[in-house]
Write an enzyme that holds these catalytic residues in place. Structure first.
Site, PDB file in Angstrom:
ATOM      1  N   GLU A  78       0.830  -1.207   0.000  1.00 32.12           N
ATOM      2  CA  GLU A  78       0.000   0.000   0.000  1.00 32.12           C
ATOM      3  C   GLU A  78       0.863   1.254   0.000  1.00 32.12           C
ATOM      4  O   GLU A  78       0.341   2.359  -0.080  1.00 32.12           O
ATOM      5  CB  GLU A  78      -0.895   0.025   1.250  1.00 32.12           C
ATOM      6  CG  GLU A  78      -2.036  -0.956   1.235  1.00 32.12           C
ATOM      7  CD  GLU A  78      -2.992  -0.719   2.388  1.00 32.12           C
ATOM      8  OE1 GLU A  78      -3.154   0.451   2.793  1.00 32.12           O
ATOM      9  OE2 GLU A  78      -3.567  -1.696   2.889  1.00 32.12           O
ATOM     10  N   CYS A 116      -4.325  -4.786   2.119  1.00 31.26           N
ATOM     11  CA  CYS A 116      -3.450  -5.669   2.891  1.00 31.26           C
ATOM     12  C   CYS A 116      -3.283  -7.067   2.310  1.00 31.26           C
ATOM     13  O   CYS A 116      -2.527  -7.871   2.859  1.00 31.26           O
ATOM     14  CB  CYS A 116      -3.957  -5.775   4.325  1.00 31.26           C
ATOM     15  SG  CYS A 116      -3.830  -4.221   5.244  1.00 31.26           S
ATOM     16  N   HIS A 159      -4.787 -12.774   8.695  1.00 36.81           N
ATOM     17  CA  HIS A 159      -4.392 -11.366   8.650  1.00 36.81           C
ATOM     18  C   HIS A 159      -4.600 -10.743  10.015  1.00 36.81           C
ATOM     19  O   HIS A 159      -5.611 -10.968  10.679  1.00 36.81           O
ATOM     20  CB  HIS A 159      -5.196 -10.610   7.594  1.00 36.81           C
ATOM     21  CG  HIS A 159      -4.898  -9.147   7.588  1.00 36.81           C
ATOM     22  ND1 HIS A 159      -3.639  -8.648   7.372  1.00 36.81           N
ATOM     23  CD2 HIS A 159      -5.697  -8.062   7.809  1.00 36.81           C
ATOM     24  CE1 HIS A 159      -3.664  -7.323   7.438  1.00 36.81           C
ATOM     25  NE2 HIS A 159      -4.909  -6.950   7.702  1.00 36.81           N
TER      26      HIS A 159
END
Length: 355
Positions: free
Chosen positions: A89, A121, A244
């Site tokens: 990102e 992400c 995550h």
């Protein structure tokens, strides 16, 4: 289940990870220091501390470090790579790829495919999916996939407590050379606007309540359950699981809901110690697990990227991991190498003040 049927992405040519490498910058900003500045109290932080890139570090420099570690473990010449793909990102240039700089620095140019991935992400796991397609189809023998970020949060915003720097690199190749075979991959995506940053904006915005159930939990849950159902696996079939990790609560909650134990997720749950490394968060969790996993162990990884989507992978460790992991610094060695900084130093390092 066959290679042609079902929902899973299964390579035609058996493939896996032949080398991996992590990188975490040494600087650490305690969560209580952020709370002290913005709340006037040294409590209430979701993480102990987060990793902060230094003045001379960015996604490119950190990717080079992780890539070199992966090459050391893979024991191949960088000119044998057919692709260098970087998910982030926080690419340092809006118009100029990070991947070409990294490819040049590691000696992989000029006969190479280079590209930058963006999917919040899950950009790093997206790069892994593409690398699996290249290697698993036989178009190239080796491909490098990286997830790396110098994540930013608006000063005083909830994101600032966790937005961190770091990530990991993975070299994919033939199964017979792998330290971890990739059994299958699966992707689940929808249009769920929970987190975004428009062109020209310095800091991202987030959709408050949308970041939980409609976004993170729905996509992680769907990807994980589909992967296990289609592959005939249950939580107890895995020695480790990595989800995550934007904060400590989300992956702990989804793991419990899916039937995984705290012991299965603990080795890869790094967010409390280094923060949320965004595109590198799931990947660096896997690198930490690879550092300790035994031959035959199975690992489930499920990434998440806002916008929104999840990638799921199933890895099976081979005998090669025991020798290869000693050929580069461990993930833990980067985490324990730390220099604490205050908020003012953090502001300077991350360019929070514009003159």
């Amino acid at each position: 289940m066959t290679k042609q049927d079902g929902k899973l992405l299964i390579p035609v040519i058996p493939s896996g990870i032949i080398g991996y490498g992590a990188y975490v910058p040494r600087y650490r900003l305690p969560g209580m220091e952020i709370s002290r500045v913005w709340k006037g109290t040294e409590s209430g932080s979701p993480v102990k501390e987060k990793a902060v890139a230094g003045l001379d570090e960015d996604t490119v420099t950190m990717s080079i470090e992780a890539a070199r570690n992966a090459l050391n473990r893979a024991q191949i010449n960088p000119t044998e790579l057919r692709a260098v793909w970087i998910g982030s990102e926080s690419h340092p240039y809006a118009v100029k790829p990070s991947s070409t700089i990294v490819a040049e620095a590691i000696g992989a140019t000029p006969n190479i495919s280079a590209a930058d991935m963006e999917f919040a992400c899950k950009a790093g796991s997206e790069a892994m999916t593409m690398a699996l397609g290249l290697v698993g189809s036989g178009m190239g023998r080796y491909a490098l996939a990286i997830g790396m970020d110098t994540a930013q949060g608006r000063p005083g915003d909830a994101l600032e407590y966790t937005a961190a720097s770091g990530g990991a690199a993975f070299i994919l190749g033939p199964a017979e050379e792998s330290l971890a075979i990739i059994e299958a991959a699966y992707s689940y995506v929808t249009d769920t606007p929970d987190f975004w940053r428009r062109a020209g904006q310095k800091y991202p915005s987030h959709g408050q309540r949308f970041t939980g159930e409609p976004a993170y939990f729905k996509h992680i849950r769907s990807a994980a359950t589909t992967m296990m159902k289609e592959s005939g696996a249950e939580p107890g079939d895995f020695q480790y699981a990595v989800f995550h990790q934007p904060n400590p609560k989300f992956p702990t909650r989804i793991a419990k809901e899916l039937g995984f134990t705290k012991e299965q997720i603990a080795p890869g749950l790094l967010v409390s110690r280094i923060g949320n490394t965004y595109a590198g968060a799931a990947l660096i969790g896997v690198s930490a697990v690879f550092d300790i996993a035994n031959p035959g162990d199975r690992i489930l990884m499920v990434s998440y990227g806002s916008g929104a989507g999840s990638d799921a992978f199933v890895f099976t460790m081979t005998d090669a991991v025991e020798e290869r992991r000693t050929l580069a610094p461990s993930t833990e060695s980067y985490i324990t190498r730390r220099t604490e900084i205050d908020y003012a130093t953090y502001v300077r390092y991350r360019g929070k003040l514009q003159r």
